[in-house]
Design a protein around this motif. Structure first.
Motif, PDB file in Angstrom:
ATOM      1  N   THR A   1       0.863  -1.184   0.000  1.00 40.02           N
ATOM      2  CA  THR A   1       0.000   0.000   0.000  1.00 40.02           C
ATOM      3  C   THR A   1       0.902   1.237   0.000  1.00 40.02           C
ATOM      4  O   THR A   1       1.993   1.183   0.590  1.00 40.02           O
ATOM      5  CB  THR A   1      -0.874  -0.026   1.290  1.00 40.02           C
ATOM      6  OG1 THR A   1      -1.544  -1.286   1.363  1.00 40.02           O
ATOM      7  CG2 THR A   1      -1.893   1.088   1.309  1.00 40.02           C
ATOM      8  N   PRO A   2       0.490   2.338  -0.637  1.00 38.68           N
ATOM      9  CA  PRO A   2       1.374   3.508  -0.619  1.00 38.68           C
ATOM     10  C   PRO A   2       1.790   3.911   0.802  1.00 38.68           C
ATOM     11  O   PRO A   2       1.074   3.645   1.763  1.00 38.68           O
ATOM     12  CB  PRO A   2       0.501   4.600  -1.271  1.00 38.68           C
ATOM     13  CG  PRO A   2      -0.395   3.834  -2.196  1.00 38.68           C
ATOM     14  CD  PRO A   2      -0.700   2.548  -1.472  1.00 38.68           C
ATOM     15  N   PRO A   3       2.963   4.561   0.926  1.00 41.03           N
ATOM     16  CA  PRO A   3       3.450   4.957   2.246  1.00 41.03           C
ATOM     17  C   PRO A   3       2.525   5.960   2.911  1.00 41.03           C
ATOM     18  O   PRO A   3       1.804   6.690   2.225  1.00 41.03           O
ATOM     19  CB  PRO A   3       4.812   5.606   1.951  1.00 41.03           C
ATOM     20  CG  PRO A   3       4.928   5.749   0.489  1.00 41.03           C
ATOM     21  CD  PRO A   3       3.870   4.923  -0.165  1.00 41.03           C
ATOM     22  N   GLY A   4       2.544   5.998   4.243  1.00 38.13           N
ATOM     23  CA  GLY A   4       1.781   7.040   4.936  1.00 38.13           C
ATOM     24  C   GLY A   4       1.079   6.605   6.202  1.00 38.13           C
ATOM     25  O   GLY A   4       0.506   7.433   6.895  1.00 38.13           O
ATOM     26  N   LEU A   5       1.127   5.299   6.516  1.00 40.22           N
ATOM     27  CA  LEU A   5       0.493   4.859   7.767  1.00 40.22           C
ATOM     28  C   LEU A   5       1.513   4.151   8.643  1.00 40.22           C
ATOM     29  O   LEU A   5       2.253   3.283   8.175  1.00 40.22           O
ATOM     30  CB  LEU A   5      -0.644   3.882   7.478  1.00 40.22           C
ATOM     31  CG  LEU A   5      -2.047   4.447   7.289  1.00 40.22           C
ATOM     32  CD1 LEU A   5      -2.970   3.385   6.710  1.00 40.22           C
ATOM     33  CD2 LEU A   5      -2.626   4.971   8.600  1.00 40.22           C
ATOM     34  N   SER A   6       1.534   4.531   9.911  1.00 38.63           N
ATOM     35  CA  SER A   6       2.262   3.764  10.922  1.00 38.63           C
ATOM     36  C   SER A   6       1.328   2.643  11.351  1.00 38.63           C
ATOM     37  O   SER A   6       0.177   2.884  11.701  1.00 38.63           O
ATOM     38  CB  SER A   6       2.600   4.687  12.099  1.00 38.63           C
ATOM     39  OG  SER A   6       2.819   3.944  13.265  1.00 38.63           O
ATOM     40  N   VAL A   7       1.848   1.408  11.282  1.00 34.06           N
ATOM     41  CA  VAL A   7       1.019   0.215  11.508  1.00 34.06           C
ATOM     42  C   VAL A   7       1.578  -0.512  12.730  1.00 34.06           C
ATOM     43  O   VAL A   7       2.742  -0.906  12.721  1.00 34.06           O
ATOM     44  CB  VAL A   7       1.111  -0.709  10.265  1.00 34.06           C
ATOM     45  CG1 VAL A   7       0.419  -2.040  10.511  1.00 34.06           C
ATOM     46  CG2 VAL A   7       0.561  -0.015   9.024  1.00 34.06           C
ATOM     47  N   CYS A   8       0.795  -0.665  13.765  1.00 36.04           N
ATOM     48  CA  CYS A   8       1.284  -1.379  14.956  1.00 36.04           C
ATOM     49  C   CYS A   8       0.215  -2.313  15.500  1.00 36.04           C
ATOM     50  O   CYS A   8      -0.980  -2.055  15.339  1.00 36.04           O
ATOM     51  CB  CYS A   8       1.647  -0.400  16.086  1.00 36.04           C
ATOM     52  SG  CYS A   8       3.050   0.650  15.712  1.00 36.04           S
ATOM     53  N   VAL A   9       0.666  -3.394  16.125  1.00 38.33           N
ATOM     54  CA  VAL A   9      -0.230  -4.220  16.933  1.00 38.33           C
ATOM     55  C   VAL A   9       0.434  -4.342  18.300  1.00 38.33           C
ATOM     56  O   VAL A   9       1.650  -4.567  18.387  1.00 38.33           O
ATOM     57  CB  VAL A   9      -0.462  -5.614  16.309  1.00 38.33           C
ATOM     58  CG1 VAL A   9      -1.256  -6.500  17.270  1.00 38.33           C
ATOM     59  CG2 VAL A   9      -1.222  -5.490  14.992  1.00 38.33           C
ATOM     60  N   ILE A  10      -0.350  -4.148  19.365  1.00 34.97           N
ATOM     61  CA  ILE A  10       0.218  -4.238  20.712  1.00 34.97           C
ATOM     62  C   ILE A  10      -0.568  -5.253  21.533  1.00 34.97           C
ATOM     63  O   ILE A  10      -1.735  -5.541  21.248  1.00 34.97           O
ATOM     64  CB  ILE A  10       0.258  -2.861  21.419  1.00 34.97           C
ATOM     65  CG1 ILE A  10      -1.147  -2.280  21.607  1.00 34.97           C
ATOM     66  CG2 ILE A  10       1.119  -1.890  20.637  1.00 34.97           C
ATOM     67  CD1 ILE A  10      -1.159  -0.990  22.428  1.00 34.97           C
ATOM     68  N   SER A  11       0.103  -5.792  22.539  1.00 35.87           N
ATOM     69  CA  SER A  11      -0.505  -6.839  23.371  1.00 35.87           C
ATOM     70  C   SER A  11      -1.269  -6.224  24.544  1.00 35.87           C
ATOM     71  O   SER A  11      -1.092  -5.046  24.880  1.00 35.87           O
ATOM     72  CB  SER A  11       0.594  -7.753  23.928  1.00 35.87           C
ATOM     73  OG  SER A  11       1.390  -7.023  24.856  1.00 35.87           O
ATOM     74  N   ARG A  12      -2.040  -7.068  25.207  1.00 42.67           N
ATOM     75  CA  ARG A  12      -2.721  -6.629  26.441  1.00 42.67           C
ATOM     76  C   ARG A  12      -1.679  -6.138  27.461  1.00 42.67           C
ATOM     77  O   ARG A  12      -1.868  -5.150  28.147  1.00 42.67           O
ATOM     78  CB  ARG A  12      -3.512  -7.809  27.026  1.00 42.67           C
ATOM     79  CG  ARG A  12      -4.271  -7.455  28.289  1.00 42.67           C
ATOM     80  CD  ARG A  12      -4.789  -8.709  28.966  1.00 42.67           C
ATOM     81  NE  ARG A  12      -5.855  -9.354  28.224  1.00 42.67           N
ATOM     82  CZ  ARG A  12      -7.146  -9.014  28.307  1.00 42.67           C
ATOM     83  NH1 ARG A  12      -7.519  -8.046  29.104  1.00 42.67           N
ATOM     84  NH2 ARG A  12      -8.051  -9.662  27.599  1.00 42.67           N
ATOM     85  N   ARG A  13      -0.527  -6.866  27.518  1.00 43.50           N
ATOM     86  CA  ARG A  13       0.508  -6.480  28.479  1.00 43.50           C
ATOM     87  C   ARG A  13       1.055  -5.082  28.168  1.00 43.50           C
ATOM     88  O   ARG A  13       1.368  -4.310  29.077  1.00 43.50           O
ATOM     89  CB  ARG A  13       1.632  -7.526  28.455  1.00 43.50           C
ATOM     90  CG  ARG A  13       2.635  -7.333  29.561  1.00 43.50           C
ATOM     91  CD  ARG A  13       3.504  -8.555  29.752  1.00 43.50           C
ATOM     92  NE  ARG A  13       4.471  -8.750  28.685  1.00 43.50           N
ATOM     93  CZ  ARG A  13       5.658  -9.323  28.860  1.00 43.50           C
ATOM     94  NH1 ARG A  13       6.008  -9.761  30.054  1.00 43.50           N
ATOM     95  NH2 ARG A  13       6.483  -9.493  27.851  1.00 43.50           N
ATOM     96  N   ALA A  14       1.143  -4.759  26.877  1.00 42.04           N
ATOM     97  CA  ALA A  14       1.605  -3.412  26.506  1.00 42.04           C
ATOM     98  C   ALA A  14       0.577  -2.367  26.948  1.00 42.04           C
ATOM     99  O   ALA A  14       0.943  -1.298  27.463  1.00 42.04           O
ATOM    100  CB  ALA A  14       1.840  -3.333  25.002  1.00 42.04           C
ATOM    101  N   VAL A  15      -0.701  -2.687  26.773  1.00 42.83           N
ATOM    102  CA  VAL A  15      -1.758  -1.753  27.186  1.00 42.83           C
ATOM    103  C   VAL A  15      -1.699  -1.561  28.705  1.00 42.83           C
ATOM    104  O   VAL A  15      -1.811  -0.443  29.222  1.00 42.83           O
ATOM    105  CB  VAL A  15      -3.155  -2.274  26.755  1.00 42.83           C
ATOM    106  CG1 VAL A  15      -4.261  -1.355  27.263  1.00 42.83           C
ATOM    107  CG2 VAL A  15      -3.233  -2.429  25.234  1.00 42.83           C
ATOM    108  N   GLU A  16      -1.453  -2.660  29.420  1.00 43.57           N
ATOM    109  CA  GLU A  16      -1.374  -2.569  30.892  1.00 43.57           C
ATOM    110  C   GLU A  16      -0.134  -1.776  31.329  1.00 43.57           C
ATOM    111  O   GLU A  16      -0.170  -1.046  32.325  1.00 43.57           O
ATOM    112  CB  GLU A  16      -1.340  -3.982  31.500  1.00 43.57           C
ATOM    113  CG  GLU A  16      -2.696  -4.665  31.396  1.00 43.57           C
ATOM    114  CD  GLU A  16      -2.661  -6.169  31.703  1.00 43.57           C
ATOM    115  OE1 GLU A  16      -3.751  -6.766  31.653  1.00 43.57           O
ATOM    116  OE2 GLU A  16      -1.569  -6.734  31.941  1.00 43.57           O
ATOM    117  N   THR A  17       0.947  -1.921  30.566  1.00 41.86           N
ATOM    118  CA  THR A  17       2.172  -1.159  30.877  1.00 41.86           C
ATOM    119  C   THR A  17       1.893   0.335  30.748  1.00 41.86           C
ATOM    120  O   THR A  17       2.334   1.146  31.576  1.00 41.86           O
ATOM    121  CB  THR A  17       3.321  -1.575  29.922  1.00 41.86           C
ATOM    122  OG1 THR A  17       3.519  -2.980  30.048  1.00 41.86           O
ATOM    123  CG2 THR A  17       4.607  -0.839  30.220  1.00 41.86           C
TER     124      THR A  17
END
Ligand SMILES: Cc1ncc(COP(=O)(O)O)c(C=O)c1O
Length: 388
Positions: A205-221
């Protein structure tokens, strides 16, 4: 205009390790007319992207969260530092090239105490080095899944298992900017806490989006922070409610998303997750094409930056010139044949190698003939040089 009618303009074949070639339906989706970011039409498109992304990463455990924000891959580094680290927290960066240096620099900007685990160019850190770095129980360890400067593929599953054994509290952050959708990533099985990517490589896909997936532990951190997130735009405190809302079918505003680009990403993710080949076949195809490219280049006398095929990326190749051949003999000559590859990037060896990207439609759409065109082009320019 219907999908069948739209054809992108003729252009040079782009086979650098990102941005890559885009499929016509993806570019057509990017031409979606002006659409409100809170319109009923757009909400499920954004929601689907967040869901499909988890599918691509085998990250479907309850509590994981996808995060799509205008920006590029680099912004994922800022997001990791700003949201997961506090002043003085220890972070270990496993360095397999240029992008490890930059990730470490970024973490340092936010006040982290960074230790880099380095290895000779083209190698991967040893188990002993990694285990030693975990002795202080750092808050975070980062792995560059594919370092685009060296073409080194880090054994992310194995490294994660070492972290789980020797420092289970350490958050595992995988920079997969050059790996998502071309290398298999098992977010839940490997126990990852954050995968960082961007749209312009394996996601096609053309550039322009930061794409991340985070875990429950990251959300809790994030929730357990003692100090405020030292950023406004990339604070997950701002963005997580927005992502949750779109997944639940409700609009919510913090900052305007790139509506058209989200439509484009939707078209690409839909093809990756629902059309043939299956995800498993897709990764097998990338492996097969990588082997084809590396075998052919070996026959032609090239070497490789990764010191072993066992840790060489499947979505790109970093090839060392044969004796007596230089960048000027290859890169401009390929460009004359309408083939665009990338020069060397790692400072220590930049003039000794070049890089080919083989990701996305270049790999999955055999009818395009991209891989054959590149390999034939390289063979021809080498032959012409020898006849000089
Ligand atoms: C491994 C890796 N990490 C991070 C980045 C930075 O991504 P971007 O250029 O989208 O900011 C790149 C870019 O090529 C990359 O290859």
């Amino acid at each position: 205009m219907s999908n069948q009618d739209f054809k992108q303009a003729p252009h040079k074949l782009l086979v650098i390790p990102g941005p890559i070639e885009f499929a016509d339906p993806v570019l057509l989706a990017n031409a979606t007319p002006g659409t409100s970011h809170v319109s009923p039409a757009f909400i499920p498109v954004f929601g689907d992207c967040l869901r499909m992304l988890k599918k691509v990463l085998y990250a479907e455990k309850e509590g994981n969260q996808s995060v799509l924000i205008s920006g590029s891959g680099t912004m994922g580094w800022d997001a990791a530092a700003a949201n997961l680290l506090e002043q003085g927290d220890e972070a270990v960066v496993l360095n397999t090239g240029y992008f490890g240096d930059s990730f470490a620099e970024c973490l340092g900007v936010y006040g982290a105490k960074v230790t880099q685990v380095k290895c000779p160019v083209g190698g991967v850190p040893t188990d002993e080095q990694i285990i030693e770095s975990l002795k202080s129980q750092p808050k975070m360890i980062t792995i560059t899944h594919v370092d685009t400067s060296t073409g080194v593929l880090s054994p992310a599953a194995h490294i994660s298992s070492l972290v789980k054994k020797h420092s289970p509290s350490t958050l595992i952050v995988l920079d997969a900017v050059c790996a998502v959708a071309s290398e298999e990533i098992r977010f839940d099985d490997w126990g990852l806490d954050m995968v960082i990517s961007a749209t312009q490589k394996g996601l096609g896909t053309p550039p322009g989006l930061s794409v991340c997936v985070i875990s429950r532990r990251a959300v809790e951190t994030l929730a357990a922070r003692k100090t405020p997130v030292p950023s406004y735009y990339i604070s997950w405190n701002k963005w997580l409610p927005v992502m949750k809302a779109y997944e639940e079918g409700r609009p919510m505003y913090f900052a305007t998303p790139p509506v058209q680009l989200v439509y484009a990403l939707h078209a690409s993710l839909k093809s990756i997750t629902t059309q043939s080949p299956s995800l498993e076949e897709r990764f097998a195809q990338h492996k097969a094409v990588s082997k084809q490219v590396k075998d052919k280049l070996t026959d032609l006398g090239f070497g490789f930056v990764p010191t072993s095929r066992d840790h060489a990326a499947n979505g790109m190749t970093a090839a060392k010139y044969p004796k007596g051949i230089a960048a000027a003999d290859i890169l401009p000559k390929l460009a004359e044949k309408d083939i665009v590859v990338a020069a060397g990037l790692h400072k220590a060896i930049a003039s000794e190698y070049f890089r080919i990207g083989h990701m996305g439609v270049t790999v999955t759409d055999k009818e395009r003939g991209d891989v054959d065109k590149v390999l034939k082009g390289i063979e021809e320019v080498l032959k012409a040089k020898k006849q000089d």
